[in-house]
Enzyme design. Structure first.
Site, PDB file in Angstrom:
ATOM      1  N   LYS A 177       0.841  -1.303   0.055  1.00  0.00           N
ATOM      2  CA  LYS A 177      -0.030  -0.007   0.011  1.00  0.00           C
ATOM      3  C   LYS A 177       0.799   1.252  -0.038  1.00  0.00           C
ATOM      4  O   LYS A 177       0.204   2.323   0.005  1.00  0.00           O
ATOM      5  CB  LYS A 177      -0.965   0.049   1.091  1.00  0.00           C
ATOM      6  N   SER A 409      -2.994 -12.428   3.610  1.00  0.00           N
ATOM      7  CA  SER A 409      -3.336 -12.281   2.134  1.00  0.00           C
ATOM      8  C   SER A 409      -2.456 -12.710   1.003  1.00  0.00           C
ATOM      9  O   SER A 409      -2.462 -13.082  -0.005  1.00  0.00           O
ATOM     10  CB  SER A 409      -3.290 -10.717   1.804  1.00  0.00           C
TER      11      SER A 409
END
Length: 502
Positions: A177, A409
């Site tokens: 991110k 994830s």
């Protein structure tokens, strides 16, 4: 453009060593007051340049290459070079400890003053990646990206294909991110929605944590404050890290994506109320552009153009769509695969056309309930739904077999890559993303009681029970009381000996 330590305290013409000695003999508090009253060095240099320009009506002469103090200044992001600022002040010498303390105090103060001035003048222009020389970068934003690509040997052996993981946890903020965080802030500045010049210095975002971490770190370099609206179900490790980075957390109960108080919608209304900049990572296509311009080209270059497929889970959709669009442009035969989790709707939407959620997952940061703006106009070639009992053991396998302590994830991505390999056949080259580490989810991922309650398998070593044999060997290895008494007596003798250095 920033001056580093040792150069503050400007000498007047003809002043020399005697003048410096006179200043050093002044009381310390008065020297501090003098330092505080001066304008920051960068402001003084620019004012001097403007005065010369007004007086002579021609550009400032270039600094001679051998000028004293030239090494004090770095290249400014806006393109202004030290040579265009005139000759900087001579370096003042520092000898005694109290003078060094005063100088350190001045450095801290003037660095803050220069930062405030730089913020008032507006953000500097940034190039996509500012490199001083090989492996030396100019700022935080330049450190983001160019992450390594690692071959996942166990996954490759299981699948019969070559599976590679893009190590996004190597970014400064520890996750994939960081890339959209840098692009979103730059995009807001370019559009005049963020910056000191427009009176907006607060970034507001609805985030599960990782994007807010990237925004906070990038915000530090731009003098911005960060507010994060976060579901209160997120891991305490991420929330503690956000607080340590100075982020103002607004914890809210989790809601369905259509609910007015869903954390993303709430963050948008909060930004409007406080006059902040709403990052809006889910529908801000600067997110997708970050991966289209950086992650995709990096994968293509690192794999030397021999890419058969790319696999990614979806939170905002920026990684999957951005990388997928780039790779498709380079080679339309590249297959793009969605790795989804139970409780999200995208897998069913792309496979059946029905946006319906079923089940639930313990994973954080991924799983989407709608088609975001980042996903508009994009459609994956394959889609798999990876349940927790498959993704969590895969994350532990990455740790045990590869030495990579990845989060949930990443386990979803690698498990989907193995499934895709079965579809494509042997000897294909598949890339996926290793998003972040499992340390941010330690209360779940490394908690055997939590995993047992969810009926999720985990490795035996996670149960930290005492080993009876180890306890026995420890008892044997410990010193006897006689050895301890002898060591105490010997130490006491050494401490009283005239030859002792203690």
């Amino acid at each position: 453009m920033m001056a580093f330590g040792f150069g503050f305290g400007e000498n007047t013409p003809g002043e020399g060593r005697e003048g410096r000695r006179r200043r050093s003999s002044a009381p310390r508090h008065r020297r501090h007051t003098e330092l505080l009253s001066r304008k920051p060095l960068v402001v003084r240099l620019i004012e001097k340049r403007e005065d010369r320009h007004r007086a002579h009506q021609h550009p400032t002469p270039m600094m001679r290459s051998g000028s004293r103090g030239a090494s004090c200044l770095l290249h400014h992001p806006s393109g202004t070079t030290p040579s265009s600022l005139g000759t900087p002040p001579r370096r003042a010498t520092t000898h005694s400890g109290h003078r060094m303390q005063a100088r350190c105090f001045a450095v801290r103060h003037h660095t803050r003053r220069e930062s405030e001035w730089r913020g008032q003048m507006g953000p500097p222009e940034y190039t996509p990646r500012r490199i001083i020389k090989d492996n030396v970068f100019a700022d935080f934003a330049s450190l983001v990206g160019n992450t390594p690509l690692v071959r996942l040997n166990t996954a490759s052996l299981i699948s019969g294909c070559q599976i590679y993981g893009k190590c996004e946890y190597a970014n400064p903020g520890g996750s994939v991110k960081d890339r959209p965080a840098v692009y979103i802030i730059r995009d807001g500045e370019e559009r005049g929605l963020l910056g000191k010049t427009v009176g907006v210095d607060t970034v507001v975002e609805g985030s599960a944590g990782n994007t807010a971490i990237g925004l906070a770190l990038m915000g530090f370099t731009r003098l911005y404050k960060t507010v994060c609206v976060i579901p209160n179900t997120q891991s305490p490790q991420k929330k503690d890290l956000l607080r340590q980075l100075g982020v103002q957390l607004v914890e809210v109960p989790p809601q369905k994506v259509w609910h007015p108080n869903h954390f993303v919608k709430l963050s948008g209304r909060l930004a409007e109320r406080i006059g902040g900049f709403w990052a809006n990572q889910f529908d801000n296509v600067a997110n997708r552009r970050a991966h289209y311009e950086t992650t995709g080209p990096e994968i293509w270059e690192q794999m030397e153009g021999r890419v058969d497929a790319f696999v990614s889970s979806v939170g905002t959709g920026g990684t999957l769509a951005g990388v997928g669009m780039y790779l498709k442009e380079k080679n339309p035969r590249v297959k793009i695969c969605l790795a989804d989790v139970p409780g999200a709707v995208l897998h069913r939407y792309y496979t059946t056309g029905e946006a319906r959620a079923e089940g639930s997952s313990i994973t954080e940061n991924i799983g989407q309930g709608r088609v975001t703006a980042n996903l508009e106009g994009f459609r994956p070639d394959f889609s798999f739904e990876i349940p927790d009992y498959e993704s969590v053991p895969m994350a532990f396998q990455l740790l045990e077999a590869e030495g990579l302590p990845m989060g949930f994830s990443s386990g979803v991505n690698v498990a989907a890559a193995i499934r895709l390999a079965e579809k494509l056949g042997p000897n294909k080259r598949i890339a996926t993303v290793l998003c972040d580490t499992g340390f941010r989810y330690a209360n779940k991922q490394y908690n055997p009681e939590f995993l047992s309650a969810k009926d999720i398998p985990y490795p035996e070593w996670l149960d930290q029970h005492p080993d009876p044999q180890m306890e026995e060997k420890l008892q044997e290895a410990q010193a006897t009381q006689e050895q301890i008494d002898e060591a105490i007596a010997m130490n006491a003798h050494k401490s009283t000996s005239p030859d002792s250095k203690v």
